[in-house]
Design a protein around this motif. Structure first.
Motif, mmCIF file in Angstrom:
data_model
loop_
_atom_site.group_PDB
_atom_site.id
_atom_site.type_symbol
_atom_site.label_atom_id
_atom_site.label_comp_id
_atom_site.label_asym_id
_atom_site.label_seq_id
_atom_site.Cartn_x
_atom_site.Cartn_y
_atom_site.Cartn_z
ATOM 1 N N GLU A 188 -19.641 20.783 12.130
ATOM 2 C CA GLU A 188 -19.564 19.712 11.141
ATOM 3 C C GLU A 188 -20.894 19.524 10.418
ATOM 4 O O GLU A 188 -20.925 19.359 9.191
ATOM 5 C CB GLU A 188 -19.136 18.405 11.799
ATOM 6 C CG GLU A 188 -19.022 17.252 10.813
ATOM 7 C CD GLU A 188 -18.324 16.047 11.382
ATOM 8 O OE1 GLU A 188 -18.068 15.099 10.605
ATOM 9 O OE2 GLU A 188 -18.022 16.033 12.601
ATOM 10 N N ARG A 189 -22.001 19.560 11.145
ATOM 11 C CA ARG A 189 -23.312 19.401 10.514
ATOM 12 C C ARG A 189 -23.573 20.517 9.506
ATOM 13 O O ARG A 189 -24.143 20.286 8.445
ATOM 14 C CB ARG A 189 -24.406 19.394 11.580
ATOM 15 C CG ARG A 189 -24.384 18.189 12.506
ATOM 16 C CD ARG A 189 -25.327 18.386 13.684
ATOM 17 N NE ARG A 189 -25.066 17.424 14.746
ATOM 18 C CZ ARG A 189 -25.515 17.548 15.984
ATOM 19 N NH1 ARG A 189 -26.247 18.608 16.325
ATOM 20 N NH2 ARG A 189 -25.239 16.631 16.898
ATOM 21 N N MET A 190 -23.125 21.720 9.850
ATOM 22 C CA MET A 190 -23.365 22.840 8.946
ATOM 23 C C MET A 190 -22.472 22.759 7.716
ATOM 24 O O MET A 190 -22.937 22.921 6.578
ATOM 25 C CB MET A 190 -23.139 24.162 9.684
ATOM 26 C CG MET A 190 -23.526 25.406 8.885
ATOM 27 S SD MET A 190 -25.283 25.407 8.428
ATOM 28 C CE MET A 190 -25.509 27.150 8.002
ATOM 29 N N VAL A 191 -21.185 22.503 7.910
ATOM 30 C CA VAL A 191 -20.244 22.502 6.790
ATOM 31 C C VAL A 191 -20.463 21.289 5.889
ATOM 32 O O VAL A 191 -20.497 21.412 4.661
ATOM 33 C CB VAL A 191 -18.792 22.537 7.298
ATOM 34 C CG1 VAL A 191 -17.801 22.364 6.151
ATOM 35 C CG2 VAL A 191 -18.514 23.855 8.024
ATOM 36 N N ARG A 192 -20.648 20.128 6.502
ATOM 37 C CA ARG A 192 -20.729 18.901 5.721
ATOM 38 C C ARG A 192 -22.094 18.738 5.042
ATOM 39 O O ARG A 192 -22.189 18.331 3.880
ATOM 40 C CB ARG A 192 -20.446 17.691 6.611
ATOM 41 C CG ARG A 192 -20.112 16.436 5.837
ATOM 42 C CD ARG A 192 -19.931 15.249 6.772
ATOM 43 N NE ARG A 192 -18.762 15.303 7.606
ATOM 44 C CZ ARG A 192 -17.528 14.965 7.208
ATOM 45 N NH1 ARG A 192 -17.333 14.581 5.947
ATOM 46 N NH2 ARG A 192 -16.509 15.022 8.037
ATOM 47 N N GLY B 217 -7.976 19.170 17.529
ATOM 48 C CA GLY B 217 -8.922 19.185 16.416
ATOM 49 C C GLY B 217 -8.339 19.300 15.028
ATOM 50 O O GLY B 217 -8.610 18.481 14.168
ATOM 51 N N THR B 218 -7.561 20.326 14.796
ATOM 52 C CA THR B 218 -6.938 20.542 13.496
ATOM 53 C C THR B 218 -5.813 21.549 13.664
ATOM 54 O O THR B 218 -5.717 22.206 14.710
ATOM 55 C CB THR B 218 -7.956 21.044 12.456
ATOM 56 O OG1 THR B 218 -7.376 21.012 11.147
ATOM 57 C CG2 THR B 218 -8.418 22.460 12.759
ATOM 58 N N TYR B 219 -4.985 21.684 12.678
ATOM 59 C CA TYR B 219 -3.984 22.739 12.738
ATOM 60 C C TYR B 219 -4.690 24.051 12.407
ATOM 61 O O TYR B 219 -5.082 24.290 11.260
ATOM 62 C CB TYR B 219 -2.845 22.482 11.752
ATOM 63 C CG TYR B 219 -1.778 23.550 11.824
ATOM 64 C CD1 TYR B 219 -0.866 23.562 12.868
ATOM 65 C CD2 TYR B 219 -1.715 24.560 10.870
ATOM 66 C CE1 TYR B 219 0.098 24.552 12.959
ATOM 67 C CE2 TYR B 219 -0.751 25.545 10.955
ATOM 68 C CZ TYR B 219 0.148 25.546 11.995
ATOM 69 O OH TYR B 219 1.096 26.536 12.088
ATOM 70 N N GLY B 220 -4.869 24.874 13.429
ATOM 71 C CA GLY B 220 -5.551 26.148 13.228
ATOM 72 C C GLY B 220 -6.996 26.122 13.658
ATOM 73 O O GLY B 220 -7.855 26.643 12.959
ATOM 74 N N HIS B 221 -7.311 25.470 14.830
ATOM 75 C CA HIS B 221 -8.648 25.675 15.379
ATOM 76 C C HIS B 221 -8.684 27.074 15.978
ATOM 77 O O HIS B 221 -7.659 27.753 16.078
ATOM 78 C CB HIS B 221 -9.021 24.576 16.363
ATOM 79 C CG HIS B 221 -8.426 24.677 17.738
ATOM 80 N ND1 HIS B 221 -7.064 24.808 17.962
ATOM 81 C CD2 HIS B 221 -9.007 24.666 18.968
ATOM 82 C CE1 HIS B 221 -6.849 24.869 19.276
ATOM 83 N NE2 HIS B 221 -8.004 24.791 19.898
ATOM 84 N N PHE C 76 -10.164 17.004 12.325
ATOM 85 C CA PHE C 76 -11.489 17.265 11.770
ATOM 86 C C PHE C 76 -11.487 16.989 10.269
ATOM 87 O O PHE C 76 -10.640 17.511 9.532
ATOM 88 C CB PHE C 76 -11.908 18.715 12.012
ATOM 89 C CG PHE C 76 -12.168 19.056 13.458
ATOM 90 C CD1 PHE C 76 -12.885 18.200 14.276
ATOM 91 C CD2 PHE C 76 -11.700 20.241 13.998
ATOM 92 C CE1 PHE C 76 -13.130 18.508 15.613
ATOM 93 C CE2 PHE C 76 -11.943 20.569 15.327
ATOM 94 C CZ PHE C 76 -12.653 19.691 16.136
ATOM 95 N N GLY C 77 -12.459 16.195 9.814
ATOM 96 C CA GLY C 77 -12.502 15.829 8.418
ATOM 97 C C GLY C 77 -13.439 16.651 7.570
ATOM 98 O O GLY C 77 -13.528 16.446 6.363
#
Length: 325
Positions: A44-48, A112-116, A151-152
């Motif tokens: 998340e830190r990397m993507v966001r 987490g999400t659909y497709g972790h 995951f947002g």
């Protein structure tokens, strides 16, 4: 000439520990390493925020960034985490699920999400080997042992013909009470760890099943990959190459330590029967447990890319070479 400041986010595994403790250094870089409670926190830190110059990223999350108008990262052929995922499918013991085909028509949770990463591989294996496809089931997405929204930091994407909704509650307790029939998760639910008789694994003898899968396919599934910010790569290509080499050295150092430990029956670990497990794995993996580089992993990566596309997570079927500089 001063060293280049380099911030790296990754988990402190056995194969990265030598980087964290300074046993392996990155020439030309003043490197700072940061880990987190969960790998998804690093993601998340990397993507966001692009908080790192180089970071560990779930392979499915990296692939989602490639569909952005201006993809921010380039993959490096370093794979910090890989795992067989037959063991990641959990079931309620009263759900009537005795074999993979029984998942059809059931309500399945996913972490987490659909497709972790674990979900992409597990669903791909279920489709390839057992004919069970995601559109045959209803999906709830959330946290395993505590409530969590999907995951947002990446789009919550799924095909229109697959019924997917946020769970709103913790999936592990829902599995134990039978509110969901099954759960796919890279994180093991606490109820399974505690030995709750209401839950179990779809493949109880998952080691045997996973070893057969590896013998048949040659694939040791890749979960996470190393990525670099495009700007950093353009400005400091030599440092990026040095980082790849250092991650390889750290990985080799871990395996060397295990091999040296065999001389004393791995007394430093004090895990009963670890030595015969190590010897069995070493024979099966031909001494190269966690290969880095593109060519040694081409087929494994291509299989993941096929799963990703078939599960409706990407705009098109990508090739392995598109992922890397």
């Amino acid at each position: 000439m001063s060293d280049v400041p380099l911030k790296i986010g990754c988990m402190k595994y056995d194969r990265t520990r030598a980087l964290f403790d300074g046993t392996v250094e990155i020439p030309g870089a003043d490197a700072v390493f940061e880990d987190a409670r969960l790998a998804s926190d690093v993601f998340e830190r990397m993507v966001r925020d692009q908080a790192y110059d180089i970071a560990e990223l779930g392979l499915t999350f990296y692939l989602r960034t490639l569909d952005l108008a201006d993809p921010p990262f380039v993959a490096l052929p370093v794979f910090p985490a890989r795992h067989f995922r037959h063991a990641a499918v959990f079931v309620n013991t009263k759900s009537g699920i005795e074999q993979p085909e029984d998942l059809a028509g059931k309500t399945i949770g996913e972490f987490g999400t659909y497709g972790h990463d674990a979900g992409v591989v597990a669903k791909g294996v279920l489709a390839d080997d057992y004919g069970v496809t995601p559109d045959q089931s209803h999906w709830l997405v959330g946290g395993v042992d505590e409530p969590m929204a999907p995951f947002g930091f990446v789009p919550f994407r799924h095909p229109a013909d697959v019924d997917v909704t946020p769970a709103g509650r913790a999936l592990g307790p829902m599995l134990a009470t039978g509110e969901i029939d099954a759960l796919i998760s890279g994180r093991v639910p606490q109820c399974v760890v505690d030995g709750d008789p209401a839950v179990g694994r779809l493949f109880p003898d998952y080691e045997t099943v996973e070893r057969e899968y590896f013998t048949r396919t040659g694939s040791h599934p890749i979960m996470h990959i190393l990525v670099v910010r495009r700007e950093f790569l353009a400005e400091h290509p030599d440092v990026v190459h040095a980082t790849c080499r250092a991650f390889g050295e750290a990985k080799d150092a871990a395996l060397t330590q295990y091999r040296r430990g065999a001389l004393g029956q791995h007394v430093e670990l004090m895990i009963p029967w670890f030595t015969p497990l190590f010897e069995r794995d070493d024979r099966m993996l031909n001494g190269d447990w966690w290969p880095y580089g593109v060519e040694k992993n081409r087929d494994t990566l291509d299989t993941f890319l096929r799963y990703f596309f078939e599960q409706g997570l990407g705009d098109r079927r990508r090739t392995v070479d598109e992922l890397f500089t």
